[in-house]
Design a protein around this motif. Structure first.
Motif, PDB file in Angstrom:
ATOM      1  N   GLU A 247      10.999   6.869   7.063  1.00  0.00           N
ATOM      2  CA  GLU A 247      11.731   7.610   8.084  1.00  0.00           C
ATOM      3  C   GLU A 247      10.929   8.786   8.620  1.00  0.00           C
ATOM      4  OE1 GLU A 247      15.355   8.641   6.144  1.00  0.00           O
ATOM      5  OE2 GLU A 247      16.382   6.800   6.764  1.00  0.00           O
ATOM      6  N   LYS A 248       9.987   9.298   7.824  1.00  0.00           N
ATOM      7  CA  LYS A 248       9.204  10.470   8.215  1.00  0.00           C
ATOM      8  C   LYS A 248       7.923  10.097   8.952  1.00  0.00           C
ATOM      9  CE  LYS A 248      10.665  13.401   4.332  1.00  0.00           C
ATOM     10  NZ  LYS A 248      10.184  14.145   3.127  1.00  0.00           N
ATOM     11  N   TYR A 249       7.398   8.892   8.710  1.00  0.00           N
ATOM     12  CA  TYR A 249       6.068   8.549   9.220  1.00  0.00           C
ATOM     13  C   TYR A 249       6.045   7.157   9.865  1.00  0.00           C
ATOM     14  CZ  TYR A 249       4.545  12.379   6.169  1.00  0.00           C
ATOM     15  OH  TYR A 249       4.398  13.590   5.556  1.00  0.00           O
ATOM     16  N   TYR A 250       5.197   7.037  10.904  1.00  0.00           N
ATOM     17  CA  TYR A 250       4.712   5.728  11.330  1.00  0.00           C
ATOM     18  C   TYR A 250       3.543   5.386  10.416  1.00  0.00           C
ATOM     19  CZ  TYR A 250       7.360   6.175  15.677  1.00  0.00           C
ATOM     20  OH  TYR A 250       8.366   6.314  16.601  1.00  0.00           O
ATOM     21  N   ILE A 251       3.497   4.186   9.910  1.00  0.00           N
ATOM     22  CA  ILE A 251       2.502   3.819   8.904  1.00  0.00           C
ATOM     23  C   ILE A 251       1.570   2.761   9.494  1.00  0.00           C
ATOM     24  CG2 ILE A 251       2.154   2.927   6.578  1.00  0.00           C
ATOM     25  CD1 ILE A 251       5.267   3.709   6.252  1.00  0.00           C
ATOM     26  N   LEU A 252       0.318   3.146   9.685  1.00  0.00           N
ATOM     27  CA  LEU A 252      -0.704   2.216  10.175  1.00  0.00           C
ATOM     28  C   LEU A 252      -1.593   1.861   8.992  1.00  0.00           C
ATOM     29  CD1 LEU A 252      -2.034   0.748  12.559  1.00  0.00           C
ATOM     30  CD2 LEU A 252      -3.422   2.794  12.925  1.00  0.00           C
ATOM     31  N   SER A 253      -1.403   0.675   8.468  1.00  0.00           N
ATOM     32  CA  SER A 253      -2.111   0.258   7.266  1.00  0.00           C
ATOM     33  C   SER A 253      -3.177  -0.775   7.605  1.00  0.00           C
ATOM     34  CB  SER A 253      -1.113  -0.337   6.274  1.00  0.00           C
ATOM     35  OG  SER A 253      -1.751  -0.729   5.086  1.00  0.00           O
ATOM     36  N   PRO A 254      -4.289  -0.814   6.856  1.00  0.00           N
ATOM     37  CA  PRO A 254      -5.276  -1.888   7.060  1.00  0.00           C
ATOM     38  C   PRO A 254      -4.647  -3.264   6.825  1.00  0.00           C
ATOM     39  CG  PRO A 254      -6.169  -0.148   5.667  1.00  0.00           C
ATOM     40  CD  PRO A 254      -4.710   0.136   5.805  1.00  0.00           C
TER      41      PRO A 254
ATOM     42  N   LYS B 188       0.826  -1.203   0.000  1.00  0.00           N
ATOM     43  CA  LYS B 188       0.000   0.000   0.000  1.00  0.00           C
ATOM     44  C   LYS B 188       0.863   1.257   0.000  1.00  0.00           C
ATOM     45  CE  LYS B 188      -4.058  -1.972   2.293  1.00  0.00           C
ATOM     46  NZ  LYS B 188      -5.037  -1.579   1.288  1.00  0.00           N
ATOM     47  N   LEU B 189       1.913   1.240   0.816  1.00  0.00           N
ATOM     48  CA  LEU B 189       2.775   2.414   0.878  1.00  0.00           C
ATOM     49  C   LEU B 189       3.493   2.621  -0.445  1.00  0.00           C
ATOM     50  CD1 LEU B 189       3.900   4.708   2.551  1.00  0.00           C
ATOM     51  CD2 LEU B 189       5.682   3.159   3.369  1.00  0.00           C
ATOM     52  N   GLY B 190       3.957   1.539  -1.061  1.00  0.00           N
ATOM     53  CA  GLY B 190       4.627   1.657  -2.348  1.00  0.00           C
ATOM     54  C   GLY B 190       3.685   2.207  -3.408  1.00  0.00           C
ATOM     55  N   SER B 191       2.430   1.746  -3.403  1.00  0.00           N
ATOM     56  CA  SER B 191       1.445   2.242  -4.364  1.00  0.00           C
ATOM     57  C   SER B 191       1.162   3.716  -4.143  1.00  0.00           C
ATOM     58  CB  SER B 191       0.156   1.426  -4.253  1.00  0.00           C
ATOM     59  OG  SER B 191      -0.832   1.954  -5.104  1.00  0.00           O
ATOM     60  N   HIS B 192       1.079   4.128  -2.865  1.00  0.00           N
ATOM     61  CA  HIS B 192       0.811   5.522  -2.517  1.00  0.00           C
ATOM     62  C   HIS B 192       1.946   6.419  -2.993  1.00  0.00           C
ATOM     63  CE1 HIS B 192      -0.430   8.982  -0.127  1.00  0.00           C
ATOM     64  NE2 HIS B 192       0.769   8.993   0.453  1.00  0.00           N
ATOM     65  N   ILE B 193       3.191   6.024  -2.730  1.00  0.00           N
ATOM     66  CA  ILE B 193       4.341   6.822  -3.138  1.00  0.00           C
ATOM     67  C   ILE B 193       4.502   6.803  -4.647  1.00  0.00           C
ATOM     68  CG2 ILE B 193       6.853   6.992  -2.967  1.00  0.00           C
ATOM     69  CD1 ILE B 193       6.594   5.921  -0.124  1.00  0.00           C
ATOM     70  N   SER B 194       4.215   5.668  -5.247  1.00  0.00           N
ATOM     71  CA  SER B 194       4.332   5.561  -6.701  1.00  0.00           C
ATOM     72  C   SER B 194       3.397   6.541  -7.405  1.00  0.00           C
ATOM     73  CB  SER B 194       4.034   4.133  -7.148  1.00  0.00           C
ATOM     74  OG  SER B 194       4.094   4.033  -8.553  1.00  0.00           O
TER      75      SER B 194
ATOM     76  N   PRO C 297      -5.253  10.720  14.195  1.00  0.00           N
ATOM     77  CA  PRO C 297      -5.484  11.365  12.894  1.00  0.00           C
ATOM     78  C   PRO C 297      -6.769  10.837  12.258  1.00  0.00           C
ATOM     79  CG  PRO C 297      -3.894   9.611  12.660  1.00  0.00           C
ATOM     80  CD  PRO C 297      -4.249   9.664  14.123  1.00  0.00           C
ATOM     81  N   ASP C 298      -7.246  11.549  11.240  1.00  0.00           N
ATOM     82  CA  ASP C 298      -8.422  11.091  10.506  1.00  0.00           C
ATOM     83  C   ASP C 298      -8.102   9.810   9.732  1.00  0.00           C
ATOM     84  OD1 ASP C 298      -9.655  13.315  11.446  1.00  0.00           O
ATOM     85  OD2 ASP C 298      -9.550  14.449   9.567  1.00  0.00           O
ATOM     86  N   ILE C 299      -9.147   9.039   9.470  1.00  0.00           N
ATOM     87  CA  ILE C 299      -9.009   7.822   8.670  1.00  0.00           C
ATOM     88  C   ILE C 299      -9.730   8.046   7.348  1.00  0.00           C
ATOM     89  CG2 ILE C 299      -9.587   5.372   8.506  1.00  0.00           C
ATOM     90  CD1 ILE C 299      -9.268   5.155  11.495  1.00  0.00           C
ATOM     91  N   ASP C 300      -8.978   8.148   6.266  1.00  0.00           N
ATOM     92  CA  ASP C 300      -9.535   8.397   4.934  1.00  0.00           C
ATOM     93  C   ASP C 300     -10.438   9.632   4.958  1.00  0.00           C
ATOM     94  OD1 ASP C 300      -9.832   7.959   2.232  1.00  0.00           O
ATOM     95  OD2 ASP C 300     -11.492   6.532   2.476  1.00  0.00           O
TER      96      ASP C 300
ATOM     97  N   GLU D 298      -8.877  -1.692   0.502  1.00  0.00           N
ATOM     98  CA  GLU D 298      -8.532  -0.624  -0.424  1.00  0.00           C
ATOM     99  C   GLU D 298      -8.352   0.725   0.260  1.00  0.00           C
ATOM    100  OE1 GLU D 298     -11.610  -0.671  -3.321  1.00  0.00           O
ATOM    101  OE2 GLU D 298     -10.774  -2.397  -4.444  1.00  0.00           O
ATOM    102  N   LEU D 299      -8.580   0.772   1.585  1.00  0.00           N
ATOM    103  CA  LEU D 299      -8.392   2.030   2.302  1.00  0.00           C
ATOM    104  C   LEU D 299      -6.915   2.409   2.324  1.00  0.00           C
ATOM    105  CD1 LEU D 299     -10.760   1.454   5.353  1.00  0.00           C
ATOM    106  CD2 LEU D 299     -11.146   3.001   3.426  1.00  0.00           C
ATOM    107  N   PRO D 300      -6.594   3.704   2.247  1.00  0.00           N
ATOM    108  CA  PRO D 300      -5.187   4.117   2.300  1.00  0.00           C
ATOM    109  C   PRO D 300      -4.642   4.001   3.711  1.00  0.00           C
ATOM    110  CG  PRO D 300      -6.613   6.034   2.264  1.00  0.00           C
ATOM    111  CD  PRO D 300      -7.514   4.843   2.068  1.00  0.00           C
ATOM    112  N   PRO D 301      -3.325   3.850   3.872  1.00  0.00           N
ATOM    113  CA  PRO D 301      -2.740   3.777   5.208  1.00  0.00           C
ATOM    114  C   PRO D 301      -2.807   5.121   5.920  1.00  0.00           C
ATOM    115  CG  PRO D 301      -1.021   3.839   3.548  1.00  0.00           C
ATOM    116  CD  PRO D 301      -2.316   3.705   2.807  1.00  0.00           C
TER     117      PRO D 301
END
Length: 508
Positions: free
Chosen positions: A43-50, A13-19, A356-359, A434-437
């Motif tokens: 390095e900039k973010y903690y990533i909480l993904s579904p 998911k993170l790779g798709s988001h950055i891509s 933080p907000d979720i989507d 399909e929700l973003p992290p």
């Protein structure tokens, strides 16, 4: 979450988001550039993904549904909350049943063979409750082996008393008298230390000496009247009871091989029968190995059988490199899975703190509190599972049993994933996955980048696994191996009886 599934989904998911971001910024981006951007983003973010488990579904979908419908309570909110409740009840029930059973079984295995004192949690409970441990605790009949100086003694309790003449002849006059055996404080002390009634032992020895055919018309009047046993009679008599510490008539071959050449139930008190049955049970099934015996009188060599015990052989296996590698691999897999679970718990706590907000859906305070409550319970289950699981994987020496133990732990850990896979419809899973992290800012380290931290974490996990496996093998399993060698074969450098009563003692 399992170490593979959760990690793969996060990176995908993170790779798709950055891509998508970089495709908008630069049409010439390449794979190395995307990989570098991925590391920078981590390095900039903690990533909480579904991820595919009930906890994650509850965290993400409740605010999404509340924002979509404008209602605090909907069927999806109730469904997600019910799934979390069912999951917690299932995991807690299994751990509440399996955890104490595993801990008690481990204590029983160890303490039934070798006395270890209080279990760690017993010492902790005494410390927390303010109860002081008693200076002296009496011996019970659970353990076969007890410390004896720098070694261990696994002989029957009555023999441990008989081998120390000073325990019997308290005034040092060379005579063990009935008055010494009847003295209440001394009798209670021997009962406490050795679980033997010294007066009963005195009467048994008097009876054995009086009935021995080779002592007919050779007994002192004190002995015939049951008043005292002189040291000379005792030294002549003691050889027969000492043979009883070998416990099993099949040990005769091994005794011949060491230069040492039944009626034990008649010679010794009832504690011997308890010791014999318990020791044979702990030693396990017998197998035999032929060997050639050279008689000391230079007569022809003869074939004899030495006895091998199943449990003794099992614990001897702990010295092999193959077993140690096998145990380390199982424990590394378990610790890696628990580390991933700990990381997931930490990210949820971080989300509760930052919220933080979720989507783009705002999170209500009630949901934030519910997630915190669930995560606290999840943390407690994690600690219980980590401790009981580590013991579960170290209480056996048989390969197949260890594999089944590991599979049992995987089942308990993955209940949240099993419920997600089996109880959610395909459309519900698709919408959720399909929700973003959720990206939560983190403070970058000034000393090393994220991949160096990952390398450090992996190195720490490997080192921790090696330390736990090594301490278990050299500590618990080695002490049990020495104790079984002593109780089953009366052999080994740590066995008091093997060192003290060598062939030289028998010849003397």
């Amino acid at each position: 979450p399992s170490a593979g599934g959760a990690g793969a989904m996060v990176f995908a998911k993170l790779g798709s988001h950055i891509s998508r971001q970089h495709s908008q910024e630069s049409p010439m981006n390449s794979t190395p550039t995307r990989g570098h951007a991925l590391i920078k983003e981590m390095e900039k973010y903690y990533i909480l993904s579904p991820v595919e488990n009930i906890y994650s579904y509850h965290l993400f979908m409740v605010p999404i549904e509340q924002n979509r419908t404008g209602k605090r309570c909907t069927w999806i909110v109730v469904f997600a909350s019910l799934l979390v409740t069912v999951n917690l009840l299932m995991q807690f029930s299994l751990l509440a049943i399996v955890g104490p059973y595993v801990l008690q079984k481990n204590v029983n295995i160890i303490s039934s063979i070798r006395h270890q004192g209080e279990a760690p949690w017993e010492r902790w409970v005494n410390y927390v409750s303010g109860a002081e441990a008693s200076e002296e605790k009496c011996r019970d009949s659970r353990s076969l082996c007890y410390p004896s100086g720098d070694r261990i003694s696994c002989a029957p309790p009555s023999i441990q008393v008989l081998e120390d003449w000073n325990l019997l002849d308290t005034n040092g006059d060379g005579v063990w008298s009935r008055s010494e055996a009847e003295e209440q404080k001394h009798r209670a002390r021997i009962q406490c230390h050795h679980n033997v009634d010294i007066l009963v032992l005195f009467d048994d020895i008097i009876t054995d000496l009086k009935e021995h055919p080779r002592l007919h018309n050779r007994l002192h009047s004190n002995l015939t009247q049951g008043l005292a046993v002189h040291r000379a009679y005792f030294d002549w008599y003691i050889g027969e009871p000492m043979m009883c510490m070998y416990g099993d008539q099949d040990m005769c071959g091994a005794l011949f091989a060491r230069g040492v050449f039944d009626g034990c139930e008649d010679l010794l008190p009832s504690t011997f029968r308890v010791w014999k049955v318990t020791s044979l049970e702990k030693c396990g099934q017998k197998s035999f190995e032929p060997f050639m015996y050279d008689p000391p009188d230079h007569s022809p060599r003869q074939w004899m059988l030495s006895v091998l015990y199943d449990q003794q052989e099992e614990y001897s296996k702990s010295r092999s490199l193959a077993f140690r590698v096998f145990l380390a691999v199982l424990m590394f897999t378990f610790f890696a899975t628990m580390l991933e679970e700990a990381n997931a718990i930490f990210l949820v706590f971080k989300w509760v703190y930052v919220c933080p907000d979720i989507d783009d859906a705002p999170v209500h305070m009630s949901h934030r509190g519910a997630v915190l409550f669930v995560n606290l319970i999840r943390s407690s289950l994690f600690l219980l599972l980590f401790y009981s699981g580590a013991i579960f994987l170290t209480e056996d020496t048989r390969y197949l049993h260890l594999i089944f133990d590991a599979l049992s732990l995987v089942f308990i850990i993955n209940i949240d994933e099993i419920l997600y896979a089996s109880l959610l419809r395909k459309q519900m899973k698709q919408e959720f996955e399909e929700l973003p992290p959720v990206m939560m800012k983190r403070k970058a380290s000034q000393f090393m980048n994220i991949m160096a931290l990952e390398l450090l974490r992996l190195s720490g996990l490997i080192l921790f696994t090696i330390l736990v496996a090594y301490s278990h093998v050299t500590g618990t399993m080695e002490t049990l191996r020495e104790a079984l060698q002593c109780v089953c074969s009366v052999d080994g450098p740590q066995c008091h009886e093997a060192v003290t009563y060598s062939s030289a003692w028998w010849e003397h």
